[in-house]
Each structure stands twice: as structure tokens, then as C-alpha cells.
Motif scaffolding. Structure first.
Motif, PDB file in Angstrom:
ATOM      1  N   HIS A 187       0.815  -1.262   0.084  1.00 25.49           N
ATOM      2  CA  HIS A 187      -0.078  -0.184   0.093  1.00 25.49           C
ATOM      3  C   HIS A 187       0.948   1.271  -0.038  1.00 25.49           C
ATOM      4  O   HIS A 187       0.555   2.229  -0.719  1.00 25.49           O
ATOM      5  CB  HIS A 187      -0.789   0.066   1.276  1.00 25.49           C
ATOM      6  CG  HIS A 187      -1.745   1.221   1.338  1.00 25.49           C
ATOM      7  ND1 HIS A 187      -2.819   1.545   0.466  1.00 25.49           N
ATOM      8  CD2 HIS A 187      -1.458   2.288   2.185  1.00 25.49           C
ATOM      9  CE1 HIS A 187      -3.549   2.762   0.706  1.00 25.49           C
ATOM     10  NE2 HIS A 187      -2.594   3.219   1.682  1.00 25.49           N
ATOM     11  N   GLY A 188       2.124   1.166   0.843  1.00 20.05           N
ATOM     12  CA  GLY A 188       2.950   2.334   0.884  1.00 20.05           C
ATOM     13  C   GLY A 188       3.602   2.538  -0.527  1.00 20.05           C
ATOM     14  O   GLY A 188       3.663   3.656  -0.681  1.00 20.05           O
ATOM     15  N   LEU A 189       3.947   1.637  -1.047  1.00 19.91           N
ATOM     16  CA  LEU A 189       4.602   1.815  -2.373  1.00 19.91           C
ATOM     17  C   LEU A 189       3.839   2.217  -3.640  1.00 19.91           C
ATOM     18  O   LEU A 189       4.046   3.016  -4.363  1.00 19.91           O
ATOM     19  CB  LEU A 189       5.235   0.557  -2.816  1.00 19.91           C
ATOM     20  CG  LEU A 189       6.374  -0.049  -1.878  1.00 19.91           C
ATOM     21  CD1 LEU A 189       6.767  -1.518  -2.318  1.00 19.91           C
ATOM     22  CD2 LEU A 189       7.758   0.885  -1.815  1.00 19.91           C
ATOM     23  N   VAL A 190       2.533   1.821  -3.490  1.00 18.31           N
ATOM     24  CA  VAL A 190       1.479   2.201  -4.352  1.00 18.31           C
ATOM     25  C   VAL A 190       1.129   3.651  -3.895  1.00 18.31           C
ATOM     26  O   VAL A 190       1.428   4.608  -5.003  1.00 18.31           O
ATOM     27  CB  VAL A 190       0.203   1.477  -4.284  1.00 18.31           C
ATOM     28  CG1 VAL A 190      -0.845   2.064  -5.211  1.00 18.31           C
ATOM     29  CG2 VAL A 190       0.432  -0.159  -5.004  1.00 18.31           C
ATOM     30  N   SER A 191       1.223   4.086  -2.854  1.00 11.41           N
ATOM     31  CA  SER A 191       0.888   5.573  -2.498  1.00 11.41           C
ATOM     32  C   SER A 191       2.234   6.519  -3.116  1.00 11.41           C
ATOM     33  O   SER A 191       2.083   7.518  -3.469  1.00 11.41           O
ATOM     34  CB  SER A 191       0.884   5.564  -0.965  1.00 11.41           C
ATOM     35  OG  SER A 191      -0.600   4.945  -0.778  1.00 11.41           O
ATOM     36  N   LEU A 192       3.273   5.801  -2.742  1.00 12.16           N
ATOM     37  CA  LEU A 192       4.387   6.692  -3.063  1.00 12.16           C
ATOM     38  C   LEU A 192       4.578   6.892  -4.809  1.00 12.16           C
ATOM     39  O   LEU A 192       4.772   7.972  -5.066  1.00 12.16           O
ATOM     40  CB  LEU A 192       5.821   5.915  -2.826  1.00 12.16           C
ATOM     41  CG  LEU A 192       7.041   6.379  -3.138  1.00 12.16           C
ATOM     42  CD1 LEU A 192       7.211   7.818  -2.535  1.00 12.16           C
ATOM     43  CD2 LEU A 192       8.124   5.740  -2.656  1.00 12.16           C
ATOM     44  N   ALA A 193       4.198   5.957  -5.454  1.00 18.44           N
ATOM     45  CA  ALA A 193       3.897   5.845  -6.794  1.00 18.44           C
ATOM     46  C   ALA A 193       3.254   6.706  -7.329  1.00 18.44           C
ATOM     47  O   ALA A 193       3.305   7.833  -8.284  1.00 18.44           O
ATOM     48  CB  ALA A 193       4.013   4.510  -7.454  1.00 18.44           C
ATOM     49  N   VAL A 194       1.834   6.822  -6.784  1.00 17.71           N
ATOM     50  CA  VAL A 194       1.092   7.706  -7.089  1.00 17.71           C
ATOM     51  C   VAL A 194       1.554   9.241  -6.624  1.00 17.71           C
ATOM     52  O   VAL A 194       0.949  10.267  -7.525  1.00 17.71           O
ATOM     53  CB  VAL A 194      -0.421   7.500  -6.286  1.00 17.71           C
ATOM     54  CG1 VAL A 194      -1.612   8.612  -6.612  1.00 17.71           C
ATOM     55  CG2 VAL A 194      -1.007   6.228  -6.803  1.00 17.71           C
ATOM     56  N   SER A 195       1.858   9.321  -5.666  1.00 22.33           N
ATOM     57  CA  SER A 195       2.527  10.593  -5.256  1.00 22.33           C
ATOM     58  C   SER A 195       3.564  11.071  -6.410  1.00 22.33           C
ATOM     59  O   SER A 195       3.478  12.468  -6.616  1.00 22.33           O
ATOM     60  CB  SER A 195       3.221  10.633  -3.831  1.00 22.33           C
ATOM     61  OG  SER A 195       2.178  10.142  -2.919  1.00 22.33           O
ATOM     62  N   VAL A 227      -8.185  15.534  -0.296  1.00 20.43           N
ATOM     63  CA  VAL A 227      -9.614  15.617   0.199  1.00 20.43           C
ATOM     64  C   VAL A 227     -10.351  14.423  -0.086  1.00 20.43           C
ATOM     65  O   VAL A 227     -11.326  14.022   0.760  1.00 20.43           O
ATOM     66  CB  VAL A 227     -10.114  17.013  -0.251  1.00 20.43           C
ATOM     67  CG1 VAL A 227     -11.620  17.153   0.088  1.00 20.43           C
ATOM     68  CG2 VAL A 227      -9.469  18.199   0.385  1.00 20.43           C
ATOM     69  N   SER A 228     -10.473  13.863  -1.290  1.00 19.98           N
ATOM     70  CA  SER A 228     -11.101  12.853  -1.674  1.00 19.98           C
ATOM     71  C   SER A 228     -10.922  11.601  -0.804  1.00 19.98           C
ATOM     72  O   SER A 228     -11.738  10.620  -0.683  1.00 19.98           O
ATOM     73  CB  SER A 228     -10.819  12.424  -3.182  1.00 19.98           C
ATOM     74  OG  SER A 228      -9.721  11.814  -3.365  1.00 19.98           O
ATOM     75  N   GLY A 229      -9.735  11.515  -0.198  1.00 25.97           N
ATOM     76  CA  GLY A 229      -9.581  10.086   0.608  1.00 25.97           C
ATOM     77  C   GLY A 229      -9.181   9.026  -0.411  1.00 25.97           C
ATOM     78  O   GLY A 229      -9.151   7.845   0.045  1.00 25.97           O
ATOM     79  N   VAL A 230      -9.092   9.163  -1.772  1.00 22.92           N
ATOM     80  CA  VAL A 230      -8.562   7.966  -2.694  1.00 22.92           C
ATOM     81  C   VAL A 230      -7.607   7.179  -2.005  1.00 22.92           C
ATOM     82  O   VAL A 230      -7.433   6.044  -1.977  1.00 22.92           O
ATOM     83  CB  VAL A 230      -8.594   8.473  -3.951  1.00 22.92           C
ATOM     84  CG1 VAL A 230      -8.285   7.456  -4.988  1.00 22.92           C
ATOM     85  CG2 VAL A 230     -10.234   9.047  -4.307  1.00 22.92           C
ATOM     86  N   ILE A 231      -6.364   8.007  -1.639  1.00 17.07           N
ATOM     87  CA  ILE A 231      -5.058   7.473  -1.444  1.00 17.07           C
ATOM     88  C   ILE A 231      -4.531   8.264  -0.450  1.00 17.07           C
ATOM     89  O   ILE A 231      -4.517   9.632  -0.403  1.00 17.07           O
ATOM     90  CB  ILE A 231      -4.393   7.070  -2.768  1.00 17.07           C
ATOM     91  CG1 ILE A 231      -3.227   5.978  -2.583  1.00 17.07           C
ATOM     92  CG2 ILE A 231      -3.684   8.330  -3.341  1.00 17.07           C
ATOM     93  CD1 ILE A 231      -2.651   5.423  -3.781  1.00 17.07           C
ATOM     94  N   ASP A 232      -3.499   7.743   0.209  1.00 19.46           N
ATOM     95  CA  ASP A 232      -2.791   8.622   1.122  1.00 19.46           C
ATOM     96  C   ASP A 232      -1.623   9.054   0.130  1.00 19.46           C
ATOM     97  O   ASP A 232      -0.941   8.283  -0.288  1.00 19.46           O
ATOM     98  CB  ASP A 232      -2.396   7.704   2.397  1.00 19.46           C
ATOM     99  CG  ASP A 232      -3.392   7.367   3.114  1.00 19.46           C
ATOM    100  OD1 ASP A 232      -4.060   8.120   3.590  1.00 19.46           O
ATOM    101  OD2 ASP A 232      -3.245   5.999   3.883  1.00 19.46           O
ATOM    102  N   ILE A 233      -1.219  10.241   0.405  1.00 16.51           N
ATOM    103  CA  ILE A 233       0.242  10.980  -0.024  1.00 16.51           C
ATOM    104  C   ILE A 233       1.370  10.485   0.723  1.00 16.51           C
ATOM    105  O   ILE A 233       1.305  10.548   1.994  1.00 16.51           O
ATOM    106  CB  ILE A 233       0.086  12.222  -0.123  1.00 16.51           C
ATOM    107  CG1 ILE A 233      -1.184  12.918  -1.098  1.00 16.51           C
ATOM    108  CG2 ILE A 233       1.370  13.017  -0.533  1.00 16.51           C
ATOM    109  CD1 ILE A 233      -1.308  14.396  -1.367  1.00 16.51           C
ATOM    110  N   GLN A 234       2.281   9.732   0.236  1.00 23.21           N
ATOM    111  CA  GLN A 234       3.496   9.250   0.862  1.00 23.21           C
ATOM    112  C   GLN A 234       4.689  10.228   0.383  1.00 23.21           C
ATOM    113  O   GLN A 234       4.921   9.946  -1.094  1.00 23.21           O
ATOM    114  CB  GLN A 234       3.604   7.967   0.399  1.00 23.21           C
ATOM    115  CG  GLN A 234       2.587   6.968   1.011  1.00 23.21           C
ATOM    116  CD  GLN A 234       2.746   7.061   2.499  1.00 23.21           C
ATOM    117  OE1 GLN A 234       3.666   7.320   3.187  1.00 23.21           O
ATOM    118  NE2 GLN A 234       2.063   5.815   3.101  1.00 23.21           N
TER     119      GLN A 234
END
Length: 359
Positions: A187-195, A227-234
């Protein structure tokens, strides 16, 4: 390989510069200096640029650093924070107007007594994003070298003053300070990639559309995601420190011997103007405390005539209210971009008649 592309002397200079920047950053963080990861590289780069020179940080790295800070600001934006900002907009607009009026007064004084051309002094004292002000000054036929020096002299003064004030007034627990922690599971790695994707897309889409778009693009996109809460910014700490260093090195290397020679005759007036504007803004922050129901440190950083990126970094390190600092700085930036040319013409016209300096 990088070593094959760079001359040995240039490669050695980069090694020396980066090593000295890393050491300075570490030392300042050890003594708990706010924004030490920014101030250390910036101070070293100023000395390096003036004494040795020959290096220039690629602009893409500077914009990338701004993008990281923009996403870091977005991390602090929650619905409750945005609601608070919406409720405080009259006071925020007042703070913006006060800062712009003060910068106009300082610009007029600088033209009259500092011997600088009116248009150049106007853009040099305008408190917006330094890079945006330099670019706009070139379009207005001002001297971009003098404008850049004035802007970055003020940025350095503001950062140093902000760090010192924050060192003595910093609080131990800000309500809106985002966490720099990183979870290294899936989950953290996906959040980092999205960030990282938000940073890249924000820069590519907004850099040419908005002033300081490399900063504001990721901030706006990240705020929507946050704000949407879709994913955590990492944003892991090493990435943040690299972003701080890129901004500090870029600003520091803007100073070289030729730049200093070009502005030496008016340098003391530039420094005095910067300190005057910082002092005036500090007084305005003090007056805004009861209006905005916030602490002095937050409003001092929010009204300081520095950049959105550098003031946010100091706010994060001192646990000030990042959302208010970012909102006020961004509001002033957009206002300056809209009325900056009119401000420059007013200062040049108002100050020219008594002193005879050309605009």
C-alpha cells in the motif's frame, strides 16, 4: 555515465559542492535549525557561486523540488482546514493587500534613494515567486539581472529571519503538520508511486499555465486527492530533503561574481529594503493575530515576503499552521501576477518625477 560527460574540473566542483551542502545541512539539523536542509545548501551555494562559480543547477531539478513541496502542502489540506481558510478569507485578503502596499512603499523608497531604475526596483521588491517575478520583469523591459539579485537577496533574508524567529517561537505540536513517515508495504509503495505521478503530471500540466506552476500544479492535484481520501500521499524524508537541497542550491548558485559586480553600487540599499519589508510584514502579522485567531509565528511566515516553497518548508519544520501559510502565500502570488505590471508602472511613475531616474 555522468563522469564521462562532465569535465573533470566541473565534476570535482559538483562533488565538493554537494559534499559541503550535505555537511552544512546535517550540522544545522543537529542544532535544530528550522529548515536546515534548505538553509545549509543555500548558504554553501552562495559562497561557492561567488568564490568559485562555474556551476548551475538544471532548472528541471529546481522545478522538481518545488513539485515535491507542492505535494507536501497538499498533504496538510483537509476538509476542516479548507473550511477554516474559507471562513478567514476577508482577513487573508486584508493581509495580502497590506503586504503589497508595504512592498510598493519600499519600492518607491528604493527608487528615490537607492538609485535604481523605477521598473527594475518595482519588480525587484514585488513579493511573489522569485522566478516568476524575474520572468515577468524581462517582459516589462526591466533589468532581469538586478531583479533576480533583489529577489534572491530578499528570499535569503526572509529565510534566515524566518528560521531565527521560528527557532525561538516554534511550537512543539502543529495541528496541521503532515507526517514524513513512510510505510514500505504494498500500500505504501503504491501511494508513493501515485505521489510521484502527481508531482510529474502537476509540473507538466501547470508549469506553463500558472505562475510557479511547478509548485502549484502538484499542490492543486494533491489537494483534490487528499480531500477525496482515495489514497494517502507518501513523501519519505530523503525525498523531502533532496527537494529542500535542490531549491537551496538553485537559489544560492544564482549569485556569482558578475552578479555582485552588477549590483554592488546599490547592494546595501537592496539589503536595507529587504529588511524593512520583513520588519513591516512582521508588524502586519502582529496586527492580524486577533483577526485570524492564529498564532504570530504562523502569520509571520504567511505574510513574510519570501516564496511559497521556502516559507512552507519553515512552517513544516516549526509545526506552524501550514495550511494558512500556504493559502496566504498562494493568494498573494496570484494577486501579484494579476496586478504586478500595474504596480511596477505605478512605482516607476510615482518615483521618477522627484528623483529623475528613468523607469
Amino acid at each position: 555515465m555522468l563522469a564521462d560527460r562532465l569535465p573533470a574540473s566541473s565534476l570535482l566542483r559538483w562533488v565538493l559542492l554537494l559534499s559541503a551542502c550535505a555537511l552544512a545541512s546535517l550540522l544545522l539539523q543537529l542544532v535544530h535549525m528550522p529548515a536546515g536542509a534548505l538553509i545549509g545548501p543555500m548558504a554553501v551555494s552562495v559562497v561557492f557561486g561567488v568564490m568559485i562559480g562555474g556551476l548551475k543547477l538544471p532548472r528541471v531539478l529546481f522545478k522538481s523540488g518545488q513539485g515535491v513541496i507542492g505535494l507536501l502542502i497538499a498533504q496538510a489540506m483537509t476538509l476542516s482546514v479548507l473550511s477554516t481558510i474559507a471562513e478567514s478569507w476577508p482577513a487573508m485578503m486584508l493581509a495580502t493587500v497590506v503586504t503589497l502596499v508595504l512592498s510598493t512603499v519600499v519600492g518607491i523608497l528604493l527608487v528615490r534613494y537607492g538609485g535604481l531604475p523605477g521598473t527594475t526596483a518595482a519588480w525587484g521588491t514585488t513579493p511573489g515567486a522569485a522566478a516568476a517575478m524575474v520572468a515577468m520583469s524581462e517582459q516589462a523591459n526591466a533589468d532581469p539581472r538586478i531583479v533576480a539579485t533583489m529577489q534572491y537577496v530578499r528570499v535569503i533574508c526572509v529565510i534566515m529571519a524566518g528560521a531565527l524567529v521560528s527557532h525561538f517561537l516554534g511550537v512543539s505540536g502543529g495541528s496541521h503538520a503532515p507526517s514524513h513517515g513512510m510505510t514500505w508495504d504494498l500500500h505504501g509503495l503504491v501511494s508513493l508511486a501515485v505521489s510521484i505521478a502527481l508531482i510529474i503530471v502537476g509540473i507538466l500540466v501547470c508549469d506553463r499555465l500558472l505562475p510557479a506552476g511547478a509548485l502549484l500544479g502538484p499542490m492543486l492535484l494533491g489537494t483534490v486527492v487528499q480531500v477525496s481520501g482515495v489514497i494517502d500521499i507518501q513523501l519519505p524524508l530523503p525525498l523531502l530533503e533532496a527537494a529542500y537541497a535542490c531549491i537551496g542550491i538553485y537559489v544560492g548558485l544564482r549569485f556569482d561574481r558578475q552578479t555582485i559586480r552588477n549590483v554592488m553600487h546599490a547592494f546595501k540599499w537592496m539589503l536595507l529594503a529587504s529588511l524593512m519589508l520583513i520588519g513591516f510584514c512582521a508588524l502586519s502579522a502582529l496586527m492580524l493575530v486577533p483577526l485570524m485567531h492564529s498564532d504570530f509565528l504562523t502569520l509571520y511566515l504567511a505574510t513574510s515576503p519570501g516564496g511559497l516553497d521556502s516559507m512552507t518548508i519553515i512552517a513544516l519544520d516549526t509545526h506552524a499552521d501550514v495550511a494558512i501559510v500556504a493559502a496566504l502565500q498562494a493568494l498573494r502570488l496570484f494577486t501579484v501576477v494579476l496586478i504586478g505590471p500595474s504596480m511596477a508602472r505605478f512605482i516607476a511613475r510615482f518615483a521618477r518625477e522627484p528623483s529623475g531616474h528613468p523607469g
